[in-house]
Design a protein around this motif. Structure first.
Motif, mmCIF file in Angstrom:
data_model
loop_
_atom_site.group_PDB
_atom_site.id
_atom_site.type_symbol
_atom_site.label_atom_id
_atom_site.label_comp_id
_atom_site.label_asym_id
_atom_site.label_seq_id
_atom_site.Cartn_x
_atom_site.Cartn_y
_atom_site.Cartn_z
ATOM 1 N N GLU A 266 47.983 47.884 35.878
ATOM 2 C CA GLU A 266 47.184 48.828 36.645
ATOM 3 C C GLU A 266 45.697 48.718 36.316
ATOM 4 N N ILE A 267 45.338 47.684 35.560
ATOM 5 C CA ILE A 267 43.938 47.352 35.330
ATOM 6 C C ILE A 267 43.615 46.150 36.210
ATOM 7 N N TRP A 268 42.730 46.324 37.155
ATOM 8 C CA TRP A 268 42.417 45.282 38.139
ATOM 9 C C TRP A 268 41.200 44.476 37.688
ATOM 10 N N ASN A 269 41.399 43.205 37.469
ATOM 11 C CA ASN A 269 40.291 42.324 37.079
ATOM 12 C C ASN A 269 39.574 41.828 38.336
ATOM 13 N N THR A 270 38.777 42.724 38.905
ATOM 14 C CA THR A 270 38.047 42.415 40.143
ATOM 15 C C THR A 270 36.580 42.110 39.891
ATOM 16 N N GLY A 271 36.084 42.459 38.701
ATOM 17 C CA GLY A 271 34.651 42.533 38.481
ATOM 18 C C GLY A 271 34.161 43.918 38.863
ATOM 19 N N LEU A 272 32.967 44.273 38.441
ATOM 20 C CA LEU A 272 32.429 45.610 38.675
ATOM 21 C C LEU A 272 31.492 45.606 39.881
ATOM 22 N N PRO A 273 31.767 46.441 40.891
ATOM 23 C CA PRO A 273 30.896 46.489 42.074
ATOM 24 C C PRO A 273 29.427 46.707 41.738
ATOM 25 N N ARG A 274 29.130 47.493 40.718
ATOM 26 C CA ARG A 274 27.726 47.754 40.366
ATOM 27 C C ARG A 274 26.972 46.475 40.051
ATOM 28 N N GLY B 109 30.625 39.474 44.651
ATOM 29 C CA GLY B 109 31.813 39.771 45.448
ATOM 30 C C GLY B 109 32.772 40.772 44.837
ATOM 31 N N SER B 110 32.348 41.490 43.795
ATOM 32 C CA SER B 110 33.278 42.425 43.142
ATOM 33 C C SER B 110 33.674 43.578 44.062
ATOM 34 N N SER B 111 32.718 44.105 44.822
ATOM 35 C CA SER B 111 33.049 45.188 45.759
ATOM 36 C C SER B 111 34.110 44.733 46.750
ATOM 37 N N ALA B 112 33.947 43.529 47.262
ATOM 38 C CA ALA B 112 34.908 43.004 48.239
ATOM 39 C C ALA B 112 36.290 42.836 47.619
ATOM 40 N N VAL C 39 37.557 44.665 45.153
ATOM 41 C CA VAL C 39 38.151 45.999 45.025
ATOM 42 C C VAL C 39 38.710 46.453 46.372
ATOM 43 N N VAL C 40 37.934 46.263 47.437
ATOM 44 C CA VAL C 40 38.389 46.649 48.771
ATOM 45 C C VAL C 40 39.685 45.924 49.128
ATOM 46 N N GLU C 41 39.752 44.641 48.817
ATOM 47 C CA GLU C 41 40.949 43.863 49.127
ATOM 48 C C GLU C 41 42.169 44.378 48.359
ATOM 49 N N LYS C 42 41.971 44.771 47.091
ATOM 50 C CA LYS C 42 43.087 45.317 46.305
ATOM 51 C C LYS C 42 43.578 46.631 46.919
ATOM 52 N N VAL C 43 42.668 47.460 47.385
ATOM 53 C CA VAL C 43 43.071 48.724 48.019
ATOM 54 C C VAL C 43 43.813 48.439 49.313
#
Length: 293
Positions: free
Chosen positions: A59-67, A264-267, A269-273
């Motif tokens: 449940e920890i997503w290694n997406t990078g941080l959107p900030r 691309g971290s925001s993208a 996160v969006v894809e995981k959702v």
């Protein structure tokens, strides 16, 4: 709720923090409200999994941080408010180099921060003048003491508090160097490739209070100074070009914390959702206080 947190922690947080041992039950209940927490790398994933118990490793997503997208994105693709902040800061700087001072929060507040002597303040002023630099102070948003701002007022520092500059990424982009202690801002700052110094004057006592996930000397991307003399010496070479060994060391440390060096971290996160909604996986069993699901 997808918890985006606010950085990559050096200090222990949440369930792993030494100053939270009396609140573990409350922290666990709070964490159970999260569907997932994001992370920035494989190493950071392990730290976040420890901190956000009882969430599982999965449940920890290694997406990078959107900030951090806003540190790396082309300037002309930044939102209008960030571009306006940058223009305002540039007008304050003129031709001067910006040296960011970003200390972390201390529980002791007024009594916890370094006290500069008059001679030390004069020494800092001399260094700033010789390097055509100006100090920009951004004290922790939860700090009410503002000790550094008061002590260094004679140096004419810029007030870079979040009240004036909400987006710290703009400060990273326009600064020439970072001075901090243990604030995890130094990890994000690695993305800029610019020099950093840690003024760790209370290293032993502070880490007894909070604890750290890593050895500061091992991961900090610059000198770690334990007294003012060491700090002053580190400043003298702050703007010198890095050696080949120093460049390789910075790159290795950056790889520890960033599996994604892009905007691309925001993208992600969006894809995981989207994947959650596509498979109907937005809900999950939540344990109650007795541990029953």
């Amino acid at each position: 709720m997808i918890n985006l947190w606010h950085g990559i922690p050096f200090k222990r947080i949440g369930y792993a923090s030494q100053d939270m041992v009396q609140k573990l039950d409350r922290i666990a209940v709070e964490h159970e409200r999260c569907r997932a927490v994001i992370s920035s790398s494989k190493v950071d994933t392990m730290a976040m999994a420890t901190s956000f118990y009882p969430l599982s490793f999965g449940e920890i997503w290694n997406t990078g941080l959107p900030r951090n997208d806003f540190i790396l994105r082309d300037f002309d693709r930044l939102p209008a408010d960030m571009q306006a902040e940058a223009a305002r800061l540039k007008s304050l700087l003129g031709s001067r180099h910006l040296v960011l001072l970003m200390p972390t929060f201390r529980n002791a507040q007024e009594d916890g921060y370094y006290r500069f002597t008059d001679e030390e303040v004069a020494s800092l002023g001399d260094w700033l003048e010789r390097n055509d630099a100006v100090l920009g102070i951004r004290e922790h948003m939860a700090d009410n003491a503002r000790v550094f701002t008061r002590q260094l007022e004679s140096l004419g520092p810029l007030d870079l508090s979040d009240a004036h500059f909400p987006n710290v990424e703009i400060l990273y982009r326009l600064s020439a160097a970072l001075v901090t202690d243990y604030s995890s801002c130094f990890i994000d700052y690695m993305l800029t490739g610019k020099p950093a110094v840690s003024f760790a004057y209370d290293h032993d006592s502070y880490l007894l209070e909070r604890g750290g996930f890593y050895d500061l000397d091992f991961i900090f991307p610059g000198p770690v100074c334990h007294d003012f003399q060491e700090f002053r010496q580190a400043l003298e070479t702050l703007f010198e070009p890095r050696t080949e060994i120093e460049r390789a060391s910075l790159e290795w440390k950056r790889r520890l914390f960033f599996d994604h060096v892009d905007d691309g971290s925001s993208a992600r996160v969006v894809e995981k959702v989207r994947q959650l909604t596509d498979c109907g996986g937005m809900g999950r069993p939540v344990a109650n206080m007795q541990g029953q699901s």
